[in-house]
Design an enzyme around this catalytic site. Structure first.
Site, PDB file in Angstrom:
ATOM      1  CG  ASP A 115      -2.051   0.962   1.145  1.00  0.00           C
ATOM      2  OD1 ASP A 115      -2.307   1.493   0.038  1.00  0.00           O
ATOM      3  OD2 ASP A 115      -2.696   1.217   2.175  1.00  0.00           O
ATOM      4  N   GLY A 116       0.338   2.323  -0.572  1.00  0.00           N
ATOM      5  CA  GLY A 116       1.015   3.614  -0.487  1.00  0.00           C
ATOM      6  C   GLY A 116       1.613   4.116  -1.795  1.00  0.00           C
ATOM      7  CG  ASN A 134      -7.482  -2.257  -5.960  1.00  0.00           C
ATOM      8  OD1 ASN A 134      -6.522  -2.986  -5.723  1.00  0.00           O
ATOM      9  ND2 ASN A 134      -7.840  -1.304  -5.111  1.00  0.00           N
ATOM     10  CG  HIS A 162       0.049   2.137  -9.327  1.00  0.00           C
ATOM     11  ND1 HIS A 162      -0.180   1.724  -8.031  1.00  0.00           N
ATOM     12  CD2 HIS A 162      -1.069   2.830  -9.694  1.00  0.00           C
ATOM     13  CE1 HIS A 162      -1.374   2.154  -7.631  1.00  0.00           C
ATOM     14  NE2 HIS A 162      -1.928   2.836  -8.614  1.00  0.00           N
ATOM     15  NE  ARG A 222      -4.298   6.791  -7.329  1.00  0.00           N
ATOM     16  CZ  ARG A 222      -4.178   6.483  -6.034  1.00  0.00           C
ATOM     17  NH1 ARG A 222      -3.962   7.430  -5.142  1.00  0.00           N
ATOM     18  NH2 ARG A 222      -4.297   5.238  -5.632  1.00  0.00           N
ATOM     19  N   GLY A 278       0.055   5.476  -4.300  1.00  0.00           N
ATOM     20  CA  GLY A 278      -0.576   6.759  -4.641  1.00  0.00           C
ATOM     21  C   GLY A 278       0.017   7.893  -3.824  1.00  0.00           C
ATOM     22  CB  SER A 309      -7.712  -3.877   2.684  1.00  0.00           C
ATOM     23  OG  SER A 309      -7.454  -2.679   3.352  1.00  0.00           O
ATOM     24  NE  ARG A 335      -7.990   0.523   5.255  1.00  0.00           N
ATOM     25  CZ  ARG A 335      -7.740   1.799   5.538  1.00  0.00           C
ATOM     26  NH1 ARG A 335      -7.951   2.276   6.739  1.00  0.00           N
ATOM     27  NH2 ARG A 335      -7.280   2.623   4.604  1.00  0.00           N
TER      28      ARG A 335
HETATM   29  C1  FPP Z   1      -1.973   0.209  -3.213  1.00  0.00           C
HETATM   30  O1  FPP Z   1      -1.508   1.533  -3.262  1.00  0.00           O
HETATM   31  C2  FPP Z   1      -1.424  -0.541  -4.318  1.00  0.00           C
HETATM   32  C3  FPP Z   1      -2.172  -1.100  -5.319  1.00  0.00           C
HETATM   33  C4  FPP Z   1      -3.626  -0.992  -5.370  1.00  0.00           C
HETATM   34  C5  FPP Z   1      -1.556  -1.807  -6.446  1.00  0.00           C
HETATM   35  C6  FPP Z   1      -0.294  -2.541  -6.156  1.00  0.00           C
HETATM   36  C7  FPP Z   1       0.450  -2.632  -7.424  1.00  0.00           C
HETATM   37  C8  FPP Z   1       1.781  -2.605  -7.555  1.00  0.00           C
HETATM   38  C9  FPP Z   1       2.695  -2.616  -6.419  1.00  0.00           C
HETATM   39  C10 FPP Z   1       2.426  -2.555  -8.909  1.00  0.00           C
HETATM   40  C11 FPP Z   1       2.063  -3.618  -9.875  1.00  0.00           C
HETATM   41  C12 FPP Z   1       2.162  -4.978  -9.318  1.00  0.00           C
HETATM   42  C13 FPP Z   1       2.972  -5.965  -9.766  1.00  0.00           C
HETATM   43  C14 FPP Z   1       2.889  -7.317  -9.156  1.00  0.00           C
HETATM   44  C15 FPP Z   1       3.929  -5.784 -10.858  1.00  0.00           C
HETATM   45  P1  FPP Z   1      -2.561   2.716  -3.428  1.00  0.00           P
HETATM   46  O2  FPP Z   1      -2.643   3.060  -4.862  1.00  0.00           O
HETATM   47  O3  FPP Z   1      -3.856   2.346  -2.779  1.00  0.00           O
HETATM   48  O4  FPP Z   1      -1.830   3.832  -2.597  1.00  0.00           O
HETATM   49  P2  FPP Z   1      -2.527   4.991  -1.740  1.00  0.00           P
HETATM   50  O5  FPP Z   1      -3.273   4.315  -0.624  1.00  0.00           O
HETATM   51  O6  FPP Z   1      -1.350   5.765  -1.248  1.00  0.00           O
HETATM   52  O7  FPP Z   1      -3.400   5.779  -2.660  1.00  0.00           O
END
Ligand code: FPP
Length: 256
Positions: free
Chosen positions: A25-26, A73, A42, A38, A28, A201, A199
């Site tokens: 997580d994190g 998502n 990723h 964002r 974004g 999630s 959490r």
């Molecule tokens: C949560 O951060 C992360 C995700 C929803 C996607 C995870 C994806 C990757 C790490 C990259 C692609 C994956 C692979 C296996 C190559 P968030 O976007 O919810 O962050 P935030 O809470 O700070 O908005």
């Protein structure tokens, strides 16, 4: 290099968790802090995936599960969903040789049928190629939601009851485990969540019954091999009792 050696030295390779799961997580927030889109978060997060898969394999972890895309998502803006799918596809293609070299077997946990066809095909190809690898299992949780997983399992069990294959009274915890995406896999010993949220999630709600949880404030793109090792050391220092008391207590529960 030096600090890496010091940290690995304190990790007991005999007491490694069999299964580590990570709620990444994190991404974004990492991008927002840098006034970036964002998607850039990723992209950086994908690089972290590579380094943590390598670290897990080198350290001797048997199974690593990464929560890469949840059932929820899909409700994100279309452009972000497309970017995530593109990154997943890129990972599935670009890491194929590396997974083979390192003996890593890839599994997908989740609603594979909901993934875009091209992503599904690459996932099948990488999964097929790595099927007999014995080094480590890498599970990517994609379009994964624990409630959806449990619902699917309950439906399958209900069908078996209807068909007279089993009686309701015969249902056991093992049977339920065997009707989840994680069938025949060990429950996660350790679940790490980055970015400081406390959490689960909708992640591994059944399987997490006795998992040790570790929440770090580090945002996923900043997560490093060194921090991963520190968390594993912390895990090894914990006293896991699984609801029981320690062996060194008497029958009346008083410490001996
Ligand atoms: C949560 O951060 C992360 C995700 C929803 C996607 C995870 C994806 C990757 C790490 C990259 C692609 C994956 C692979 C296996 C190559 P968030 O976007 O919810 O962050 P935030 O809470 O700070 O908005």
């Amino acid at each position: 290099m030096k600090s890496e050696n010091i940290q690995t030295a304190t990790l007991d390779s005999e007491k490694l968790p069999a299964h580590v799961a990570v709620i990444m997580d994190g991404n974004g927030r990492w991008a927002k802090k840098r006034l970036m889109n964002r998607v850039k978060g990723h992209e950086k997060g994908s690089q972290t995936v590579r380094s943590i898969v390598t670290a897990a394999r080198e350290l001797g972890i048997g199974m690593l599960t990464l929560y890469a895309f949840s059932t929820e998502n899909w409700a994100r803006p279309k452009i972000e969903v497309s970017a995530l799918m593109m990154l997943l596809k890129r990972f599935l293609v670009s890491e194929r040789d590396e997974l083979m070299t390192r003996g890593v077997r890839l599994n997908i946990l989740g609603q594979k049928e909901k993934l875009p066809k091209d992503v599904r095909e690459e996932a099948d190809k990488t999964g097929g190629m790595t099927r007999n690898n014995q080094g480590m299992v890498l599970n990517l949780a994609l379009s994964y939601g624990s409630r959806q997983e449990i619902t699917l399992g309950v439906k399958a069990l209900a069908r078996k009851i209807k068909a007279g294959v089993i009686q309701p009274g015969e249902i056991t915890e093992e049977m339920i485990s065997d009707h989840l995406y994680t069938r025949q896999m060990p429950d996660p010993d350790l679940i790490i969540r980055t970015s400081g949220e406390f959490r689960l999630s909708n992640f591994m709600l059944w399987q997490a019954a006795y998992s040790e949880l570790f929440i770090t404030n580090t945002l996923w793109p900043d997560f490093t091999r060194e921090e991963f090792i520190e968390i594993l050391i912390n895990f090894q220092e914990r006293d896991r009792r699984f609801g029981k008391v320690k062996c060194s207590t008497s029958n009346d529960g008083s410490p001996q």
